[in-house]
Design a protein around this motif. Structure first.
Motif, PDB file in Angstrom:
ATOM      1  N   ALA A   1       0.837  -1.214   0.000  1.00 25.21           N
ATOM      2  CA  ALA A   1       0.000   0.000   0.000  1.00 25.21           C
ATOM      3  C   ALA A   1       0.867   1.257   0.000  1.00 25.21           C
ATOM      4  O   ALA A   1       0.540   2.255  -0.657  1.00 25.21           O
ATOM      5  CB  ALA A   1      -0.939  -0.018   1.195  1.00 25.21           C
ATOM      6  N   GLU A   2       1.985   1.223   0.720  1.00 24.68           N
ATOM      7  CA  GLU A   2       2.930   2.353   0.730  1.00 24.68           C
ATOM      8  C   GLU A   2       3.501   2.569  -0.675  1.00 24.68           C
ATOM      9  O   GLU A   2       3.568   3.701  -1.166  1.00 24.68           O
ATOM     10  CB  GLU A   2       4.115   2.026   1.646  1.00 24.68           C
ATOM     11  N   LEU A   3       3.918   1.476  -1.320  1.00 23.77           N
ATOM     12  CA  LEU A   3       4.519   1.564  -2.660  1.00 23.77           C
ATOM     13  C   LEU A   3       3.533   2.144  -3.673  1.00 23.77           C
ATOM     14  O   LEU A   3       3.924   2.885  -4.580  1.00 23.77           O
ATOM     15  CB  LEU A   3       5.005   0.185  -3.133  1.00 23.77           C
ATOM     16  N   ALA A   4       2.248   1.824  -3.493  1.00 27.50           N
ATOM     17  CA  ALA A   4       1.211   2.272  -4.436  1.00 27.50           C
ATOM     18  C   ALA A   4       1.035   3.789  -4.421  1.00 27.50           C
ATOM     19  O   ALA A   4       0.414   4.348  -5.320  1.00 27.50           O
ATOM     20  CB  ALA A   4      -0.109   1.575  -4.136  1.00 27.50           C
ATOM     21  N   ARG A   5       1.584   4.469  -3.405  1.00 28.30           N
ATOM     22  CA  ARG A   5       1.459   5.933  -3.344  1.00 28.30           C
ATOM     23  C   ARG A   5       2.527   6.641  -4.178  1.00 28.30           C
ATOM     24  O   ARG A   5       2.444   7.856  -4.385  1.00 28.30           O
ATOM     25  CB  ARG A   5       1.532   6.398  -1.878  1.00 28.30           C
ATOM     26  N   HIS A   6       3.533   5.906  -4.643  1.00 31.75           N
ATOM     27  CA  HIS A   6       4.578   6.516  -5.495  1.00 31.75           C
ATOM     28  C   HIS A   6       4.095   6.580  -6.948  1.00 31.75           C
ATOM     29  O   HIS A   6       3.470   5.645  -7.426  1.00 31.75           O
ATOM     30  CB  HIS A   6       5.872   5.702  -5.426  1.00 31.75           C
ATOM     31  N   PRO A   7       4.429   7.668  -7.671  1.00 33.98           N
ATOM     32  CA  PRO A   7       4.006   7.754  -9.077  1.00 33.98           C
ATOM     33  C   PRO A   7       4.781   6.795  -9.982  1.00 33.98           C
ATOM     34  O   PRO A   7       4.257   6.342 -10.994  1.00 33.98           O
ATOM     35  CB  PRO A   7       4.291   9.217  -9.454  1.00 33.98           C
ATOM     36  N   SER A   8       6.031   6.487  -9.625  1.00 30.75           N
ATOM     37  CA  SER A   8       6.797   5.537 -10.444  1.00 30.75           C
ATOM     38  C   SER A   8       7.760   4.721  -9.586  1.00 30.75           C
ATOM     39  O   SER A   8       8.431   5.269  -8.697  1.00 30.75           O
ATOM     40  CB  SER A   8       7.547   6.263 -11.563  1.00 30.75           C
ATOM     41  N   LEU A   9       7.792   3.433  -9.848  1.00 32.72           N
ATOM     42  CA  LEU A   9       8.712   2.513  -9.166  1.00 32.72           C
ATOM     43  C   LEU A   9       9.724   2.009 -10.189  1.00 32.72           C
ATOM     44  O   LEU A   9       9.340   1.577 -11.284  1.00 32.72           O
ATOM     45  CB  LEU A   9       7.946   1.322  -8.574  1.00 32.72           C
ATOM     46  N   VAL A  10      11.008   2.092  -9.845  1.00 28.57           N
ATOM     47  CA  VAL A  10      12.081   1.613 -10.718  1.00 28.57           C
ATOM     48  C   VAL A  10      12.768   0.461  -9.984  1.00 28.57           C
ATOM     49  O   VAL A  10      13.349   0.667  -8.924  1.00 28.57           O
ATOM     50  CB  VAL A  10      13.085   2.746 -11.037  1.00 28.57           C
ATOM     51  N   MET A  11      12.636  -0.733 -10.548  1.00 29.19           N
ATOM     52  CA  MET A  11      13.122  -1.926  -9.849  1.00 29.19           C
ATOM     53  C   MET A  11      14.346  -2.527 -10.513  1.00 29.19           C
ATOM     54  O   MET A  11      14.347  -2.744 -11.732  1.00 29.19           O
ATOM     55  CB  MET A  11      11.997  -2.954  -9.773  1.00 29.19           C
ATOM     56  N   VAL A  12      15.360  -2.811  -9.712  1.00 28.63           N
ATOM     57  CA  VAL A  12      16.592  -3.426 -10.199  1.00 28.63           C
ATOM     58  C   VAL A  12      16.553  -4.920  -9.871  1.00 28.63           C
ATOM     59  O   VAL A  12      16.372  -5.307  -8.714  1.00 28.63           O
ATOM     60  CB  VAL A  12      17.836  -2.777  -9.552  1.00 28.63           C
ATOM     61  N   CYS A  13      16.684  -5.756 -10.934  1.00 28.14           N
ATOM     62  CA  CYS A  13      16.702  -7.206 -10.756  1.00 28.14           C
ATOM     63  C   CYS A  13      18.135  -7.699 -10.882  1.00 28.14           C
ATOM     64  O   CYS A  13      18.781  -7.440 -11.892  1.00 28.14           O
ATOM     65  CB  CYS A  13      15.870  -7.891 -11.824  1.00 28.14           C
ATOM     66  N   GLY A  14      18.590  -8.429  -9.880  1.00 25.22           N
ATOM     67  CA  GLY A  14      19.941  -8.976  -9.919  1.00 25.22           C
ATOM     68  C   GLY A  14      19.947 -10.405 -10.403  1.00 25.22           C
ATOM     69  O   GLY A  14      18.893 -11.034 -10.565  1.00 25.22           O
ATOM     70  N   ARG A  15      21.134 -10.882 -10.660  1.00 24.09           N
ATOM     71  CA  ARG A  15      21.405 -12.287 -10.993  1.00 24.09           C
ATOM     72  C   ARG A  15      22.732 -12.628 -10.346  1.00 24.09           C
ATOM     73  O   ARG A  15      23.293 -11.813  -9.638  1.00 24.09           O
ATOM     74  CB  ARG A  15      21.483 -12.479 -12.519  1.00 24.09           C
ATOM     75  N   TYR A  16      23.236 -13.817 -10.575  1.00 19.43           N
ATOM     76  CA  TYR A  16      24.536 -14.253 -10.023  1.00 19.43           C
ATOM     77  C   TYR A  16      24.517 -14.233  -8.501  1.00 19.43           C
ATOM     78  O   TYR A  16      23.461 -14.411  -7.895  1.00 19.43           O
ATOM     79  CB  TYR A  16      25.685 -13.417 -10.606  1.00 19.43           C
ATOM     80  N   GLU A  17      25.666 -13.970  -7.877  1.00 17.93           N
ATOM     81  CA  GLU A  17      25.735 -14.074  -6.403  1.00 17.93           C
ATOM     82  C   GLU A  17      25.295 -12.792  -5.713  1.00 17.93           C
ATOM     83  O   GLU A  17      25.184 -12.753  -4.485  1.00 17.93           O
ATOM     84  CB  GLU A  17      27.159 -14.449  -5.943  1.00 17.93           C
ATOM     85  N   GLY A  18      25.067 -11.713  -6.491  1.00 16.73           N
ATOM     86  CA  GLY A  18      24.622 -10.469  -5.861  1.00 16.73           C
ATOM     87  C   GLY A  18      25.234  -9.254  -6.529  1.00 16.73           C
ATOM     88  O   GLY A  18      25.763  -9.347  -7.643  1.00 16.73           O
TER      89      GLY A  18
END
Ligand code: 6SD
Length: 234
Positions: free
Chosen positions: A99-116
């Motif tokens: 619900a907190e996240l839904a109040r932001h106009p845009s979410l930019v998500m970083v997806c990782g791979r490997y060990e981190g």
């Protein structure tokens, strides 16, 4: 609401984003999802996104430059972007957090791979999130979970907004049992109260069922005093 995803596996996104509610929400223009290929932000001839860890050890680490360049480039054209890193060390994702996240106009998500990730990307991130205490192969599925859970809170995404508000967790309890036709299935009858037409009685039966279910299956969701009661503690 704008969702932006940075990933080395952009092909993991089109199918889940083009079905059901998310598809309709994008068609209506209420939600937009943009997937960015991290390799497009590399500058070396091999388009390297990972490298061996300093100090030695197993596996590879995500290089900081492509991730930070991608974040800066994408965020340039957004107003108040909220930058999220999906990782097992993040804050647990709960309905309150959704619900907190839904109040932001845009979410930019970083997806990782490997060990981190190289630790030095952390100053460029606003919040680290975990979707649960298990290890995924990368952040892509976690990003899809965030998109799905957040999008359904945006007005107009779910047809019946009342059903969103009634659902599990919103009131801190699990949902009551549901039944539809037939009245009898393999010897199991629909509880009589649901056929009674007495709406006050139905509401109180459902509340009691929700509480009983939560006590049995998820006592951790109940308040401290309730939890003590359930576990028979003083
Ligand atoms: C290395 C990742 C990114 C690996 C993850 C997130 C959660 N809740 N479990 N696992 C994860 C995220 C694993 O890239």
């Amino acid at each position: 609401m704008q969702f932006h995803v940075i990933t080395i596996f952009p092909e993991m996104f089109p199918s889940p984003l083009s079905a059901s509610l998310l598809k309709k929400a994008q068609d209506k223009g209420i939600v937009s999802c943009t997937v960015h290929n991290l390799r497009d932000y590399t500058t070396d001839k091999h388009h390297a996104v990972d490298d061996a860890p300093y100090g030695g050890g197993q596996g590879m680490v995500m290089k900081p430059e492509p991730i930070v360049t991608a974040l800066e480039t994408i965020c340039q054209s957004l107003t108040n972007p909220w930058r999220i890193l999906l990782c097992p060390q993040g804050t647990p994702l709960t309905q309150t957090k959704v619900a907190e996240l839904a109040r932001h106009p845009s979410l930019v998500m970083v997806c990782g791979r490997y060990e981190g990730f190289d630790e030095r990307i952390r100053p460029f991130i606003d919040e680290e999130l975990s979707i649960g205490d298990y290890i995924l192969s990368g952040g892509e599925m976690a990003a899809l979970v965030v998109i799905d859970a957040v999008a359904r809170l945006i007005p107009g995404v779910v047809g019946n907004q009342e059903s969103v508000e009634e659902e599990s967790f919103s009131h801190g309890l699990l949902e009551y049992p549901q039944y539809t036709r037939p009245e009898e299935f393999r010897g199991m009858r629909v509880p009589e109260v649901l056929l009674s037409g007495n709406h006050a009685k139905i509401t109180s039966w459902r509340q009691q069922q929700s509480l009983q279910r939560t006590r049995e299956r998820r006592p951790d969701l109940l308040g401290e005093s309730e939890a003590r009661l359930v576990n028979d503690l003083p």
